[in-house]
Design an enzyme around this catalytic site. Structure first.
Site, PDB file in Angstrom:
ATOM      1  N   CYS A 164       0.806  -1.225   0.000  1.00 48.10           N
ATOM      2  CA  CYS A 164       0.000   0.000   0.000  1.00 48.10           C
ATOM      3  C   CYS A 164       0.835   1.270   0.000  1.00 48.10           C
ATOM      4  O   CYS A 164       0.294   2.369  -0.145  1.00 48.10           O
ATOM      5  CB  CYS A 164      -0.944  -0.008   1.201  1.00 48.10           C
ATOM      6  N   HIS A 304      -2.897   7.374   6.906  1.00 52.23           N
ATOM      7  CA  HIS A 304      -3.119   6.100   6.219  1.00 52.23           C
ATOM      8  C   HIS A 304      -4.529   5.625   6.542  1.00 52.23           C
ATOM      9  O   HIS A 304      -5.209   5.112   5.660  1.00 52.23           O
ATOM     10  CB  HIS A 304      -2.070   5.080   6.641  1.00 52.23           C
ATOM     11  N   GLU A 315      -1.466   4.588  14.314  1.00 52.31           N
ATOM     12  CA  GLU A 315      -1.106   5.849  13.671  1.00 52.31           C
ATOM     13  C   GLU A 315      -1.332   7.066  14.562  1.00 52.31           C
ATOM     14  O   GLU A 315      -0.458   7.955  14.617  1.00 52.31           O
ATOM     15  CB  GLU A 315      -1.832   6.004  12.337  1.00 52.31           C
ATOM     16  N   LYS A 336      -9.753   7.762   2.961  1.00 51.00           N
ATOM     17  CA  LYS A 336     -10.154   6.373   2.685  1.00 51.00           C
ATOM     18  C   LYS A 336     -11.576   6.095   3.169  1.00 51.00           C
ATOM     19  O   LYS A 336     -12.200   5.134   2.734  1.00 51.00           O
ATOM     20  CB  LYS A 336      -9.193   5.397   3.355  1.00 51.00           C
ATOM     21  N   HIS A 341      -9.813   1.856   0.123  1.00 47.06           N
ATOM     22  CA  HIS A 341      -8.357   1.703   0.122  1.00 47.06           C
ATOM     23  C   HIS A 341      -7.911   1.257  -1.271  1.00 47.06           C
ATOM     24  O   HIS A 341      -8.172   0.133  -1.675  1.00 47.06           O
ATOM     25  CB  HIS A 341      -7.959   0.679   1.181  1.00 47.06           C
ATOM     26  N   PHE A 403       1.751  -3.505   3.891  1.00 40.06           N
ATOM     27  CA  PHE A 403       2.121  -4.825   4.407  1.00 40.06           C
ATOM     28  C   PHE A 403       3.626  -5.030   4.205  1.00 40.06           C
ATOM     29  O   PHE A 403       4.192  -4.659   3.179  1.00 40.06           O
ATOM     30  CB  PHE A 403       1.369  -5.920   3.648  1.00 40.06           C
TER      31      PHE A 403
END
Length: 417
Positions: A164, A304, A315, A336, A341, A403
Site C-alpha cells: 500500500c 493512512h 497511527e 479512505k 483503500h 504490508f
C-alpha cells in the site's frame, strides 16, 4: 550540489468518487462514499459483497478493442489517469526533450484479473494454452511501460511495489530523481484493480476487509470504535512532477511544491503495523527533516487511516509521539473513509487530496465517525470528522503504510516562488 525544487503541474484521476479530478475532489469535500455492491463479479457467495469500484467506466471509450485486450484494468486506469495528467499539465511534448521525461509508477498487485482469469481457464480445461499477452499484461511494472511507450518518454522508467506504500514510494523516487538533476519531468502515481474474486477472497481470508454488507456506504469508518476492516478500492491517479525552473520557463500552472519525503521499515510483522507506530513516526520525522521544517509547520495530515482495528490505533500514537501538543493544531483526516483503500494506488489519491487541500483551502472530512474508541486519544489530535473544514494550509503531510512494514510520508507545500 544544490538540490533542485520540484512542483506538481498536472493531475489526472479515475477513482471510485469520479472519473476525473474535479468530480473526485467535489465528492471528497462533500463527504460522499464511493462504496456500493460489487459489479466486477458475482460476489454473492463472498463474506464481503461491496467495494469502492470505479463507476460508469467503459474502456472502449478510451481504447480500441485491440488495446483493451492488451491492457489489464490496472493498466487501463493508470494510462487514462496519466493521459489526463499530461493534458492538464499543458506540456507541449513536441517541444520537450523526451529523454528528460520519465515514468515512475506504483502498484502493489498489478494485473490480478489477468492472472486469475488465465489460471482459472487452465484449471477448467487442463490444457496449458495460455494467452501470449498473459505475462506482459499481468506484471505490475507494465503500466509505467505503456505510458512511456505511448508518449515516447525515454527517461528513468520503473515501478515501485511496496504494497500500500507503492505509489508513495514512486512519488518519493520521482521527487529525488528530479532534485538530483537526472530528469526534468516525471509522470508518477499509481493504479490498482484488485476487486475480483482472488482479491476479495484473499483479503476476506485475512479478515482484513469490512463485512458490513447491509450498509456499504458506512463501512469505511477510520478511527471509529465499530470499524471492522478496510473497504477495497480501485482506480488510478497520476501526477506530473516537474523541476521548478522548467515549469516556470514554460509558464505552467503549479498546484503545489513537493517539499520532502521520508521512508522507513517497521521491522515488526508481515501485515500488522508496529503497535506504537514507531516506523510511521520515523517516516514522518525523516520527511520533515528532508523538507527542512519543524513539526509546528505541519497543519494537515492525511493519514493512512484504513479503518482496520489495529492500524487505526497505531497511527494516532505515532502522530502524538512526533507532534506532541501541536497535534491539537493539525487537521487530521482519512479520505479512505470515502474512496476506500486503493492499495498500491493509495499514496497517489491521497497525495492528490493533500495537494487540492493546500490549493483550495478545504480539508475533506473523515466520514462515518459515530463513536469514540477508548484506545484512541481524541483529545490530543484535531480530527476532522464528518464535515469538511476551511483552513489555510502551507505544509501538509500524507502517510502511506504497507504490508511488510513499508512506511512512506510525503510533504507538500503551498507554492511560493
Amino acid at each position: 550540489m544544490s538540490l533542485k525544487r520540484v512542483v506538481v503541474t498536472g493531475i489526472g484521476a479515475l477513482t471510485p468518487l469520479g472519473n476525473n479530478l474535479s468530480e473526485t475532489w467535489q465528492a471528497m469535500i462533500n463527504g460522499v462514499s464511493g462504496a456500493a455492491p460489487i459489479k466486477n463479479f458475482d460476489a454473492s457467495n463472498f463474506k464481503t459483497q461491496f467495494a469502492c469500484e470505479v463507476k460508469n467506466f467503459d474502456p472502449l471509450q478510451f481504447f480500441d478493442r485491440k488495446e483493451v485486450r492488451k491492457y489489464d484494468p490496472c493498466a487501463q486506469f493508470g494510462i487514462i489517469a496519466s493521459d489526463m495528467a499530461i493534458a492538464d499539465s499543458g506540456l507541449e511534448l513536441d517541444k520537450e526533450d523526451l529523454s528528460r521525461i520519465g515514468v515512475i509508477w506504483g502498484s502493489g498487485i498489478g494485473g490480478l484479473k489477468t492472472f486469475s482469469d488465465e489460471v482459472s481457464d487452465f484449471a477448467k480445461s487442463g490444457i496449458p494454452r495460455f494467452n501470449p499477452f498473459f505475462i506482459p499484461k499481468m506484471i505490475a511494472d507494465i503500466t509505467g511501460g505503456h505510458i512511456s511507450i505511448k508518449y515516447g518518454f525515454m527517461g528513468p522508467n520503473f515501478t515501485c511495489v511496496s504494497a500500500c506504500a507503492s505509489a508513495a514510494n514512486a512519488m518519493a523516487d520521482a521527487f529525488n530523481y528530479i532534485r538530483l538533476g537526472k530528469a526534468e519531468v516525471f509522470v508518477t502515481g499509481g493504479s490498482e484493480a484488485a476487486i475480483y474474486e482472488a482479491g476479495v477472497g484473499g483479503f476476506n481470508g485475512m479478515h482484513a476487509i469490512s463485512t458490513r454488507n447491509e450498509d456499504p456506504s458506512k463501512a469505511s469508518r477510520p478511527f471509529d470504535k465499530n470499524r471492522d476492516g478496510f473497504v477495497m478500492g480501485e482506480g488510478g491517479v497520476s501526477l506530473i512532477f516537474e523541476e521548478l525552473e522548467h515549469a516556470l520557463d514554460r509558464g505552467a500552472k503549479i498546484y503545489a511544491e513537493v517539499a520532502g519525503a521520508g521512508l522507513s521499515g517497521d521491522a515488526h510483522h508481515m501485515t500488522a503495523p508496529h503497535p506504537d507506530g514507531a516506523g510511521a513516526a520515523k517516516a514522518m520525522k525523516d520527511a520533515m527533516m528532508d523538507a527542512g521544517i519543524q513539526p509546528t509547520d505541519i497543519l494537515h495530515i492525511n493519514t493512512h487511516g484504513t479503518s482496520t482495528p489495529v492500524g487505526d490505533m497505531a497511527e494516532p500514537k505515532a502522530i502524538i509521539s512526533v507532534f506532541g501538543e501541536h497535534a491539537k493544531n493539525i487537521y487530521v483526516n482519512s479520505t479512505k473513509s470515502m474512496t476506500g483503500h486503493l492499495l498500491g494506488a493509495a499514496g497517489a489519491i491521497e497525495a492528490m487530496a493533500v495537494i487540492m487541500t493546500i490549493k483550495e483551502g478545504i480539508v475533506p472530512p473523515t466520514i462515518n465517525f459515530e463513536e469514540e474508541d477508548p484506545e484512541i486519544d481524541y483529545k490530543s489530535i484535531n480530527f476532522v470528522f464528518n464535515k469538511a473544514v476551511k483552513a489555510d494550509i502551507k505544509y501538509a503531510l500524507s502517510n502511506t503504510f504497507g504490508f511488510g512494514g513499508h512506511n512512506a510520508s510525503m510533504i507538500f507545500k503551498k507554492f511560493e516562488n
